[in-house]
Design a protein around this motif. Structure first.
Motif, short mmCIF file in Angstrom:
data_model
loop_
_atom_site.label_atom_id
_atom_site.label_comp_id
_atom_site.label_asym_id
_atom_site.label_seq_id
_atom_site.Cartn_x
_atom_site.Cartn_y
_atom_site.Cartn_z
N SER A 171 -7.65 35.82 49.83
CA SER A 171 -7.42 37.25 49.64
C SER A 171 -6.88 37.63 48.28
O SER A 171 -6.76 38.81 48.00
N ARG A 172 -6.53 36.73 47.43
CA ARG A 172 -5.93 37.13 46.17
C ARG A 172 -6.99 37.41 45.11
O ARG A 172 -8.05 36.79 45.11
N ARG A 173 -6.67 38.34 44.23
CA ARG A 173 -7.63 38.71 43.21
C ARG A 173 -7.54 37.80 41.98
O ARG A 173 -8.53 37.34 41.44
N ASN A 174 -6.32 37.56 41.58
CA ASN A 174 -6.14 36.75 40.37
C ASN A 174 -6.50 35.29 40.64
O ASN A 174 -6.09 34.71 41.65
N ILE A 200 -5.59 32.64 39.22
CA ILE A 200 -4.48 31.70 39.20
C ILE A 200 -3.71 31.77 40.51
O ILE A 200 -3.21 30.76 41.02
N ALA A 201 -3.65 32.96 41.07
CA ALA A 201 -2.98 33.07 42.36
C ALA A 201 -3.74 32.29 43.42
O ALA A 201 -3.14 31.70 44.33
N ILE A 202 -5.06 32.28 43.34
CA ILE A 202 -5.85 31.47 44.27
C ILE A 202 -5.48 30.01 44.11
O ILE A 202 -5.32 29.27 45.09
N LEU A 208 -11.38 37.14 40.36
CA LEU A 208 -12.54 36.43 40.86
C LEU A 208 -13.51 37.35 41.58
O LEU A 208 -14.71 37.08 41.67
N GLU A 209 -12.98 38.47 42.04
CA GLU A 209 -13.85 39.37 42.77
C GLU A 209 -14.92 39.96 41.87
O GLU A 209 -16.02 40.26 42.31
N ILE A 223 -10.61 28.41 34.46
CA ILE A 223 -10.16 29.81 34.39
C ILE A 223 -10.18 30.29 32.96
O ILE A 223 -10.63 31.40 32.64
N VAL A 281 -5.72 31.89 49.26
CA VAL A 281 -6.99 31.56 48.62
C VAL A 281 -8.03 32.63 48.91
O VAL A 281 -8.80 33.05 48.04
N THR A 314 -12.22 38.41 32.16
CA THR A 314 -11.41 38.81 33.31
C THR A 314 -11.04 37.57 34.07
O THR A 314 -11.71 36.55 33.99
N VAL A 315 -9.94 37.63 34.81
CA VAL A 315 -9.63 36.51 35.71
C VAL A 315 -9.64 36.97 37.16
O VAL A 315 -9.13 36.29 38.03
#
Lengths: 165, 769, 102
Positions: free
Chosen positions: C24-27, C29-31, C94-95, C82, C22, C91-92
């Motif tokens: 550290s991921r950028r995408n 959906i990965a979060i 989150l950063e 999302i 949660v 963009t997806v």
């Protein structure tokens, strides 16, 4: 080491390994596939913990529902993903630190506390009891119904949010 | 239960299938024409098969003592007060022969309609209506009480209206439908009164109850409204009123000729074979009621009306030029025969003629439809080849495919139609060896034995029948075509000609089922199945035997006279119309003959149906309109006047109260207002001079004080406040970077806090304690 | 029998793995996938305690079922969000979404 323990270690390793892959893979689709694997692992854990109904539900709901949904979402957002970009963001170091620290704390707590385990046999009709409890007025019928409303609201909300204007 | 019981119990299915076809066509298959006609034909075909089964079961039922009529278990279906009407099936020989004839004729006509109605935009609706009609006819025959009989009778009446006015773009069709409905309704009124009277006297309308010997005795000896006139006779006459309407007897016959506006299959089905015979069937069914009072006046009335109608209609038929109208009057005449037969007590003969007439009259109508179709086709072909403005000499100005003056010579072009029509016509005329001969001859024989007057009337009518039949055949088929449309008329499609052939077979063959025993030669060799079978019906009701029962030995006079009239009529007709074929544009030969002997007025009367329509128009129709206008005026003047009066009264009241309000109430209010104004002027003066002076003084003092405090506030307090504000801003600028707007940063912070909390919590809980 | 501590440790590890995902991921959906891992870990905890403390009651399993229901709801809404974000911000990651920046 009993057979159960060996199985537990195996299943646990699969689950944890898959989970680690989930959070580190650069290709998010691969991550989704590893997620499915970890769900299967969790289902196996449930079986080992003698909750077969939950294991089945895990497969239905997580693998058959949520994971599929996630895969759909990945498919639909592929073009905005740059495959060369790194998988982790800039604060991954701090995140790693926090995660490891938390894991350590929780693990230490788990190992050093007397949990007053009372291992008894699981009743044979646990599933029937489960069903009865869900609709028992002195049981969990209220949360059950509220959950239904929640899902309805979720449905409406998701549609509203995701709608093309 | 024997096999017979099972069969008869299923008789209620017979009217069900056409009804299902009706519902299905209307609701589901309306757009699909082929499916609609398949459904309709399928429904009636099933009914035909079932009816044949029932008929043969009834015919082969061993005639033993006791019950000959089968009645099924009763279903209570209509609660009336404390009891309820029950519905069941009733199969006796009369029902059985009706079941034999009706679905068969209907089936032939349905098949015929496939060809005849082709291309009509309301094709499916037609089949729905005729299916409903079949339901009505079959239901009328099959059920066991007079109320059900009446219900299905009315269903048929409705279908008749719907089907006569089927081509509702033609105003004449609409009027004809209404006329049919209203005129038969007059008859139905009598029928209903009869039903009511019967129910009041007998307490039930089921055949089993009404026609039981005890009930009949009771009815025969009860006086009507305290008179000596037996109630049974009154009821019988009231029922006969229904027959007069439905079977187009004089004076309620006027609707049938106009009903020819409907499509020809309709004319064949309803107005020749089945519906009009329903009226006769009513008398047949309630015959015990008629015969309950011996030598009663009701039988005489029935016979007289029947005989009069027979001859009346046949006279008119001679002067008609429309091929269908000739057949219409012929139908009226033949119905008169049947009614007369029943009136003189010749039950079996009447029923026999009913059955045979259905077949050959349907045949004749269908044949005429084939002719009309052919003529229309020829006309269209002709129009295509020749421009319309080229005047054809010696042709009628407006082409009417029904008019016999436009026909001629069709025997060569429409062979199957011609031969079948000929068979039908011969049967109608009573030519020997056709079915019509046997049935008509039996009636004449019974009439001879019972009443000379009736006999001679019927015999002359038979002669006239033969005459106009020969006329019709000669004008339509023989000689040379009188119009180019007739030259080009093609034979009709097999879907139309095959039913003709089938009906022709019956028109000849059916007679052989009912040859009376006394007939020289054939009688006795071929058993009189029909007579024995149907005769059972009367036996079982333990009613007085028909007064003209089997006469001892054979009497030759009626046969000879009947033959003489029939053959003579045919020969005369052929002589007048066929020997020297009629040319185009020629005036009708009989008409010419009449005019020459100063009887032109008579011929005009015949052509105009003896002015019955005009008389009814002038009397009943105008009278009703007059009464309606009267009521309208009454309503306008009296009722509306009262209403307007009430309206105006309330208006006056409101005006009065308005005046009251303006003149009285308002004056008082204004007075009060003026008084108030005076008072306020006084207090205003007081307020300005005295009180304001005091207030201004106080204001001055306050202003001095406030300017002092303003100075203090600006110099001291504001600097303090501003200082605090600046400090806060600086602090905020310092903390601001924390709010990066990125969720994951927040989450990281949150996790850190959680971790710290856990550690703290843990240390407190587990280390210090 | 597997000792309860082993299960709890496994659950904790799973939870922290999810937490790492949660954070550290950028995408986006990965979060979400990380969140799912956390929820699974919680469920394992619940079931373990149910099994080892009170196997005859049904409370533990019921709780786990409700967690399922809630997680389903959360995934649905999350994915909807999302999509909505993707539509407006294109963009997806989150950063890159810092609209609430102070």
């Amino acid at each position: 080491m009993t057979l159960q323990q060996i199985l537990f270690i195996l299943v646990g390793a699969i689950t944890l390994g898959a989970a680690l892959m989930v959070v580190t893979r650069r290709n998010v689709f691969h991550a989704a596939l590893f997620l499915i694997l970890s769900f299967f692992g969790v289902a196996g854990l449930y079986v080992l913990l003698e909750a077969p109904f939950l294991a089945a539900m895990q497969l239905f709901i997580y693998v058959g529902g949520i994971a599929i949904l996630i895969v759909f979402a990945i498919m639909l957002t592929r073009e905005v993903m740059n495959p060369a970009a790194p998988g982790a963001n800039r604060q991954w170091g701090s995140a790693l630190l926090v995660a490891v620290a938390l894991c350590g704390v929780l693990g230490w707590m788990a190992l050093n506390h007397d949990w007053k385990v009372t291992p008894g046999p699981v009743s044979a009709d646990s599933m029937a009891n489960l069903g009865k409890a869900l609709v028992d007025p002195q049981g969990f019928v209220l949360p059950f119904e509220v959950t239904a409303v929640l899902l309805l609201i979720t449905f409406i909300g998701a549609v509203t949010i995701a709608r093309e204007r | 239960m024997s096999i017979f019981d099972i069969t008869f119990n299923l008789a209620w299915l017979i009217p069900l299938f056409p009804f299902l076809a009706f519902v299905t066509i209307l609701l589901f298959t309306y757009r699909n024409r082929r499916l609609s006609h398949q459904l309709a034909i399928g429904g009636i075909a099933v009914s035909t098969v079932l009816s044949q089964v029932v008929f043969w079961a009834a015919a082969l039922l061993p005639a033993g003592g006791g019950q000959h009529a089968f009645e099924s278990a009763l279903i209570p279906w209509l609660p009336v007060g404390l009891e309820s009407f029950s519905l069941g099936v009733y199969v006796d020989p009369a029902t059985a022969v009706m079941l034999f004839m009706v679905p068969l004729v209907c089936l032939m006509i349905f098949i015929y309609s496939v060809g005849y109605m082709q291309g009509d935009p309301r094709y499916s609706r037609f089949f729905a209506y005729v299916s409903l009609f079949a339901t009505g006819m079959l239901g009328m025959a099959v059920f066991n009480n007079l109320l059900a009989f009446f219900i299905f009778w009315e269903i048929m009446g409705t279908c008749s209206y719907l089907l006569i006015g089927f081509w509702y773009e033609k105003k004449s069709a609409i009027s004809a439908g209404l006329k049919a409905f209203l005129v038969t309704k007059v008859g139905d009124l009598f029928f209903m009164l009869g039903l009511a009277l019967l129910y009041a006297q007998a307490g039930s309308l089921a055949y089993r109850d009404v026609f039981s010997p005890q009930t009949l005795e009771h009815l025969a000896h009860t006086g009507f409204l305290g008179t000596q006139f037996p109630v049974a006779a009154v009821i019988a006459l009231l029922f006969f009123g229904g027959t007069v309407g439905k079977s187009a007897q004089f004076p309620l016959h006027v609707w049938l000729p106009d009903a020819m506006e409907g499509p020809t299959p309709v004319s064949a089905l309803i107005h020749a074979a089945t519906m009009v015979s329903a009226g006769v069937f009513l008398v047949v069914r309630s015959f015990p009621l008629f015969a309950a009072v011996e030598g009663g006046i009701q039988m005489t009335i029935v016979a007289s009306i029947g005989a009069f109608t027979a001859i009346f209609a046949s006279i008119i038929a001679i002067a008609q030029n429309d091929i269908k109208r000739v057949l219409a009057f012929s139908t009226i005449s033949q119905l008169g025969y049947m009614v007369a037969a029943l009136g003189i007590g010749a039950y079996v003969a009447g029923v026999f003629h009913l059955i045979t007439h259905a077949f050959f009259k349907a045949l004749l109508f269908l044949g005429s439809g084939s002719v009309i179709h052919g003529l229309e086709h020829g006309h269209h072909v002709e129009q295509a080849f020749q421009p319309a403005d080229v005047e054809q000499p010696s042709q009628p100005a407006i082409f009417n495919p029904n008019d016999m003056a436009c026909m001629g010579g069709l025997a060569r072009r429409m062979q199957r139609t011609f031969w079948t029509f000929l068979v039908g016509g011969l049967a109608l005329a009573g030519f020997p060896l056709t079915a019509g001969f046997w049935s008509k001859d039996e009636i004449l024989a019974q009439a001879y034995a019972s009443s000379p007057a009736i006999f001679w009337v019927l015999a002359v009518a038979a002669g006239l029948t033969a005459f106009y039949t020969a006329r019709q055949i000669c004008l339509t088929f023989l000689g040379q075509p009188r119009t180019s449309a007739a030259e080009r008329a093609p034979e009709s499609a097999p879907s139309m000609t095959v039913p003709l052939i089938v009906l022709a077979v019956f028109a000849v063959g059916l007679g052989w089922a009912g040859i009376p025993e006394h007939f020289p030669g054939l009688g006795g060799r071929i058993p009189n199945w029909f007579g024995h079978f149907v005769g059972r019906t009367i036996e079982t009701t333990h009613v007085v035997q028909p007064t003209t029962g089997a006469t001892p030995g054979f009497v030759w006079q009626p046969l000879a006279l009947g033959l003489a009239f029939a053959l003579g009529g045919l020969a005369l007709g052929w002589l007048v119309y066929g020997w020297k074929p009629v040319q185009a544009g020629e005036v009708d030969r009989v008409e010419r003959a009449f005019r020459r002997v100063w009887l032109g007025w008579l011929y005009n009367a015949m052509r105009d149906r003896f002015y019955c329509d005009r008389i009814y128009q002038a009397t009943f129709v105008r009278g009703s309109i007059l009464v309606a206008n009267l009521f309208h005026e009454f309503d306008r003047i009296a009722v509306d006047g009262l209403v307007n009066l009430a309206g105006r009264a309330s208006q006056a009241v409101s005006r009065a109260s308005d005046w009251l309000d303006v003149h009285v109430v308002d004056t008082l209010v204004n007075l009060a207002g003026r008084a108030g104004r005076g008072l306020s002027a006084v207090s205003g003066f007081f307020d300005v001079r005295v009180i304001d002076r005091l207030v201004d003084l106080a204001g001055l003092g306050t202003r001095a004080f406030s300017s002092l405090t303003a100075v203090v506030d600006v110099k001291v307090i504001d600097s303090a406040v501003d200082g605090v504000g600046d400090a806060v801003l600086a602090g905020g600028r310092f903390i601001r970077p924390i709010q990066t707007g990125r969720v994951q940063n927040y989450l990281l912070l949150a996790s850190l806090m959680v971790l710290a909390l856990i550690v703290t919590f843990f240390m407190i809980l587990f280390l210090r304690i | 029998m597997v000792p309860l501590e082993w299960v709890l440790v496994l659950a904790a590890a799973l939870f922290c793995t999810g937490l790492y995902g949660v954070l550290s991921r950028r995408n986006a959906i990965a979060i979400l996938m990380g969140v799912e891992l956390m929820l699974n870990a919680v469920n394992i905890n619940l079931v373990a305690f149910w099994r080892y403390r009170e196997p005859t009651a049904v409370t533990g399993q019921i709780f786990a079922l409700f967690v399922y229901a809630v997680s389903v709801a959360e995934v649905a809404v999350g994915l909807a969000l999302i999509f909505a974000i993707r539509r407006t911000q294109d963009t997806v990651v989150l950063e890159d979404i810092d609209l609430l920046k102070g």
